[in-house]
Design an enzyme around this catalytic site. Structure first.
Site, PDB file in Angstrom:
ATOM      1  N   GLN A 109      39.757   9.582   2.605  1.00 40.21           N
ATOM      2  CA  GLN A 109      39.646  10.583   3.740  1.00 40.21           C
ATOM      3  C   GLN A 109      39.678  12.017   3.285  1.00 40.21           C
ATOM      4  OE1 GLN A 109      42.197   9.953   6.500  1.00 40.21           O
ATOM      5  NE2 GLN A 109      41.065  10.574   8.520  1.00 40.21           N
ATOM      6  N   SER A 112      41.377  16.635   7.246  1.00 43.31           N
ATOM      7  CA  SER A 112      42.509  17.893   7.300  1.00 43.31           C
ATOM      8  C   SER A 112      42.257  18.880   6.734  1.00 43.31           C
ATOM      9  CB  SER A 112      43.857  17.270   7.217  1.00 43.31           C
ATOM     10  OG  SER A 112      44.439  16.049   7.997  1.00 43.31           O
ATOM     11  N   SER A 144      44.850  11.764   0.769  1.00 43.75           N
ATOM     12  CA  SER A 144      45.517  10.424  -0.078  1.00 43.75           C
ATOM     13  C   SER A 144      44.292   9.800  -0.883  1.00 43.75           C
ATOM     14  CB  SER A 144      46.270   9.967   1.316  1.00 43.75           C
ATOM     15  OG  SER A 144      47.553  10.349   1.346  1.00 43.75           O
ATOM     16  N   GLU A 227      43.155   3.531  11.778  1.00 41.26           N
ATOM     17  CA  GLU A 227      43.949   4.593  10.406  1.00 41.26           C
ATOM     18  C   GLU A 227      45.677   3.643  11.219  1.00 41.26           C
ATOM     19  OE1 GLU A 227      45.234   8.138   8.842  1.00 41.26           O
ATOM     20  OE2 GLU A 227      44.287   8.536  10.290  1.00 41.26           O
ATOM     21  N   GLU A 359      53.806  14.579  17.002  1.00 37.19           N
ATOM     22  CA  GLU A 359      53.760  16.174  18.691  1.00 37.19           C
ATOM     23  C   GLU A 359      52.351  15.810  18.681  1.00 37.19           C
ATOM     24  OE1 GLU A 359      56.230  17.672  15.584  1.00 37.19           O
ATOM     25  OE2 GLU A 359      54.705  16.945  15.461  1.00 37.19           O
TER      26      GLU A 359
END
Length: 389
Positions: A109, A112, A144, A227, A359
């Site tokens: 993926q 980020s 990952s 996910e 968060e």
């Protein structure tokens, strides 16, 4: 005999689990519509209720049949597949779903970035159209399994003149293409299961676009919700960290004290409540794709994994000092539950980051589940090119 039982028996009769190569068996399972029974016919399914997959899996497990390698291909199985089904063209579905399920092709993926972690909508990796292709340049991080991946799901910015959520597009990328460079990121456990990925002039065919141009945020939200369900999943009672702790408690009288007994019961109850809530959430998926409630599952899983792994060290503090030589290893995948309590304690720290930080999960729950007022966002409604970075 139900139709599903008949189909499983026919599959086992034509492909002996003991002599058939795993990839061949899984491919035949896909062709029989027994990969994801809730997917449409011809796409690995039969158009049945999602819960019927449990019947299929139980029969295959009893026969000792090969199962998909979730450890190596969790992103493909849990995230790429449902997204391709929901938004991909017929050609993309026909090309990728079968080898994905058979784990002949491994996925990662590319979401980020160094400047867009918690705020995924801030991705700056650019995809510029060039004829029938897109030219991609940028950097991704915390990827990952990228060192083992054949393909990737990619979120890139295709328009900087509109607000950040509106200017992204979703693509499928061949990780072996020129311009893709994978570098390991060593983590606190000594391993490098995460990577940073540099994309330099990578050419992606427009046929590998998933969804419309500018629809990337909507497509990515589907991926992220799936996910979070996958991360928080645990259908078996006493699965995961709590199972290891309870097993230790039952087998080792030396760790039993009134204090540890009270702590064990508290965490056992909390993890069981989360498991049952997860079952309810997965039953709700019968009506469609997962929603923002999946964030609550992911948040609870991360918190409990960290607390229970810490409790495991309280039961046997000396085992937290036992570790390997810290040589960097790039693992092939698989569960970290097979490691000692010291490793599990360190690895669990990542649970509150991967799949969306805790968060951000709290923000999603507050705004989209509870309906509370949103935080002030100074970049709301501003063109991405005008937002200070």
């Amino acid at each position: 005999m139900t139709d599903l039982q008949r189909r499983v028996e026919e599959l086992l009769a034509s492909h002996d689990p003991q002599t058939t190569a795993p990839a061949d068996f899984l491919g035949a399972q896909f062709d029989a519509g027994l990969a994801w029974v809730h997917f449409p016919q011809g796409r690995g399914g039969l158009g049945l209720a999602r819960g019927r997959q449990l019947e299929v899996d139980a029969l295959l497990d009893a026969a000792g049949a090969p199962r998909p390698d979730v450890g190596r291909n969790s992103i493909g199985l849990g995230m790429a597949a449902p997204t391709i089904l929901a938004f991909g063209t017929q050609e993309l579905q026909e090309r990728y779903l079968r080898p994905l399920f058979a784990c002949e092709e491994i996925w990662c993926q590319l979401f980020s970035e160094p400047g867009a972690g918690s705020d995924l909508a801030g991705v700056a990796t650019r995809a510029v159209p060039d004829g029938d292709e897109w030219v991609v340049d940028g950097q991704k991080v915390w990827t990952s399994g990228a060192h083992n991946a054949d393909f990737a799901i990619l979120l890139a910015r295709t328009d900087t003149s509109v607000p950040k959520h509106a200017g992204m597009t979703y693509f499928l990328v061949d990780m072996t293409d020129p311009g893709v460079e994978v570098r390991p990121l060593r983590q606190i456990t000594g391993e490098a299961e995460f990577n940073e990925v540099f994309l330099s002039g990578v050419r992606v065919p427009d046929t590998h676009r998933v969804g419309k141009v500018g629809e990337g945020w909507r497509v990515a939200t589907t991926t992220l919700n799936n996910e979070r369900v996958a991360i928080g999943a645990g259908s078996e009672r006493e699965a995961g960290q709590i199972g290891l702790v309870t097993q230790r408690w039952r087998e080792d009288p030396a760790v039993r004290t009134p204090g540890t007994h009270a702590d064990l019961m508290r965490w056992w109850v909390e993890t069981e409540v989360t498991r049952l809530a997860g079952e309810r959430l997965r039953q709700g998926l019968e009506a469609g794709q997962p929603g923002p409630e999946s964030s609550a599952m992911k948040l609870a899983f991360a918190h409990q994994a960290q607390q229970v792994s810490a409790f495991a060290l309280e039961l046997a503090p000396e085992e937290g000092l036992e570790y390997h030589d810290w040589t960097m290893v790039r693992p092939e995948g698989g569960s970290f539950l097979g490691h000692g309590p010291g490793y599990r304690y360190l690895r669990a720290k990542g649970n509150s980051i991967e799949g969306g930080t805790s968060e951000i999960m709290r923000n999603v729950i507050a705004e989209r589940v509870l309906g509370l007022p949103p935080d002030h966002r100074p970049d709301k409604g501003i063109a991405f090119k005008d937002v200070p970075r």
